[in-house]
Design a protein around this motif. Structure first.
Motif, short mmCIF file in Angstrom:
data_model
loop_
_atom_site.label_atom_id
_atom_site.label_comp_id
_atom_site.label_asym_id
_atom_site.label_seq_id
_atom_site.Cartn_x
_atom_site.Cartn_y
_atom_site.Cartn_z
N VAL A 11 0.83 -1.20 0.00
CA VAL A 11 0.00 0.00 0.00
C VAL A 11 0.86 1.25 0.00
O VAL A 11 0.62 2.20 -0.75
N GLY A 12 1.89 1.28 0.85
CA GLY A 12 2.75 2.44 0.92
C GLY A 12 3.46 2.71 -0.39
O GLY A 12 3.59 3.86 -0.84
N MET A 13 3.92 1.64 -1.04
CA MET A 13 4.62 1.79 -2.31
C MET A 13 3.71 2.38 -3.38
O MET A 13 4.08 3.34 -4.08
N ARG A 14 2.52 1.84 -3.52
CA ARG A 14 1.60 2.32 -4.56
C ARG A 14 1.15 3.75 -4.27
O ARG A 14 1.02 4.56 -5.18
N THR A 15 0.91 4.06 -3.00
CA THR A 15 0.49 5.41 -2.64
C THR A 15 1.60 6.41 -2.98
O THR A 15 1.34 7.47 -3.55
N ALA A 16 2.82 6.07 -2.62
CA ALA A 16 3.95 6.94 -2.90
C ALA A 16 4.12 7.17 -4.40
O ALA A 16 4.37 8.29 -4.85
N ARG A 17 3.97 6.11 -5.17
CA ARG A 17 4.12 6.23 -6.63
C ARG A 17 3.08 7.17 -7.23
O ARG A 17 3.39 8.01 -8.06
N VAL A 18 1.82 7.01 -6.79
CA VAL A 18 0.75 7.85 -7.32
C VAL A 18 1.00 9.32 -6.98
O VAL A 18 0.86 10.21 -7.82
N ALA A 20 3.87 10.77 -6.24
CA ALA A 20 5.05 11.27 -6.97
C ALA A 20 4.73 11.55 -8.43
O ALA A 20 5.18 12.55 -9.00
N GLU A 21 3.92 10.68 -9.05
CA GLU A 21 3.53 10.89 -10.44
C GLU A 21 2.74 12.17 -10.62
O GLU A 21 2.75 12.78 -11.70
N GLU A 22 2.05 12.61 -9.57
CA GLU A 22 1.27 13.84 -9.63
C GLU A 22 2.08 15.06 -9.22
O GLU A 22 1.55 16.16 -9.12
N GLY A 23 3.38 14.86 -8.99
CA GLY A 23 4.27 15.99 -8.74
C GLY A 23 4.48 16.36 -7.28
O GLY A 23 5.11 17.38 -6.99
N HIS A 24 3.99 15.55 -6.36
CA HIS A 24 4.16 15.85 -4.94
C HIS A 24 5.50 15.33 -4.43
O HIS A 24 6.08 14.40 -5.00
N ASP A 25 6.00 15.94 -3.36
CA ASP A 25 7.24 15.49 -2.72
C ASP A 25 6.91 14.43 -1.68
O ASP A 25 6.09 14.67 -0.78
N GLU A 41 15.84 2.97 -4.43
CA GLU A 41 16.05 2.59 -5.83
C GLU A 41 14.98 3.18 -6.73
O GLU A 41 15.22 3.44 -7.91
N GLU A 42 13.78 3.39 -6.17
CA GLU A 42 12.69 3.99 -6.94
C GLU A 42 12.77 5.52 -6.95
O GLU A 42 11.92 6.19 -7.54
N GLY A 43 13.80 6.05 -6.28
CA GLY A 43 14.02 7.48 -6.33
C GLY A 43 13.39 8.28 -5.21
O GLY A 43 13.40 9.52 -5.25
N LYS A 127 -4.30 7.90 -1.11
CA LYS A 127 -3.93 9.16 -1.76
C LYS A 127 -4.99 10.23 -1.55
O LYS A 127 -4.68 11.38 -1.21
N THR A 128 -6.24 9.87 -1.74
CA THR A 128 -7.32 10.85 -1.57
C THR A 128 -7.39 11.33 -0.13
O THR A 128 -7.61 12.52 0.13
N ALA A 129 -7.20 10.43 0.82
CA ALA A 129 -7.23 10.81 2.23
C ALA A 129 -6.10 11.77 2.56
O ALA A 129 -6.28 12.75 3.28
#
Length: 222
Positions: A11-18, A20-25, A41-43, A127-129
């Motif tokens: 869950v944490g991985m997918r949330t972080a990816r979403v 980051a893809e939307e431009g958040h830090d 490794e994922e940056g 992400k929405t929360a």
């Protein structure tokens, strides 16, 4: 916006990816060495350490973060991280298993901004929360899933069913729930569906019609 994600599991991985893809830090806090290295490794900016240690969360930037999400499989660790985040004025999102008793939910929910149930909501709900988003404003989540809002009619087989246990076709999942014309939000663990309620679901686009059909009122016998 700046976010701290505690836990780099599924869950944490997918949330972080979403996010980051939307431009958040996004900064990850992870106690497990292997998961922490995967995050790097994922940056992602990553702090390896125990989220129960306030110094670890401060190193992750909690003092300036807009929100923190405790997304590990350990409820107590998630709650401790959220309490540190609350102290620093961050929005707090707590992961909890959907089968926890109502009284336990109430004990934790009163102290955080949002509670999520990954078994049903996954990264989209987290992400929405975190963003404090309005569940009435829903858009496509991925290329493979879409979101639809459905009103439950009188006579639907779903009436009386707990929202979080609703079984839908096509791997569809409930994303949010609301009474009548009230705003939709993450469903409480014991909330049951009533006629007139609305639910938001995620499903493959070609299965939305099947979901609507499964929730339709049963036809009266001839």
């Amino acid at each position: 916006m700046e976010f701290v994600i505690v836990g780099f599991g599924r869950v944490g991985m997918r949330t972080a990816r979403v996010l980051a893809e939307e431009g958040h830090d996004v900064t990850i806090v992870e106690v497990d060495a292997t998961k922490a290295e995967r995050a790097r490794e994922e940056g992602f900016e990553t702090v390896r350490g125990d989220c129960n240690d306030e110094d670890v969360l401060e190193a992750a930037g909690i003092a300036t973060a807009d929100a923190i999400a405790g997304l590990t499989g350990d409820l107590n660790a998630n709650f401790a991280a959220c309490m540190v985040g609350k102290h620093h004025g961050a929005r707090t999102v707590l992961r909890i298993d959907e089968d926890y008793r109502q009284e336990l939910y109430e004990k934790y929910a009163s102290d955080v901004d949002e509670v999520i149930y990954p078994e049903r909501l996954g990264a989209a709900g987290a992400k929405t929360a975190l963003l404090g988003g309005d569940f009435n404003v829903l858009a496509d989540l991925t290329e493979d899933l879409t979101v639809a809002s459905i009103r439950i009619p009188e006579g639907s087989p779903a009436v009386g069913t707990r929202v979080v246990t609703l079984d839908l076709p096509g791997d569809a999942q409930v994303y949010a729930h609301g009474r009548d014309d009230e705003p939709m939000s993450i469903p409480l663990p014991r909330a049951t569906i009533q006629a007139g309620d609305r639910i938001a679901i995620t499903a493959p686009p070609d299965r939305v019609a099947d979901v609507r059909a499964s929730l339709a009122a049963a036809e009266s016998p001839a």
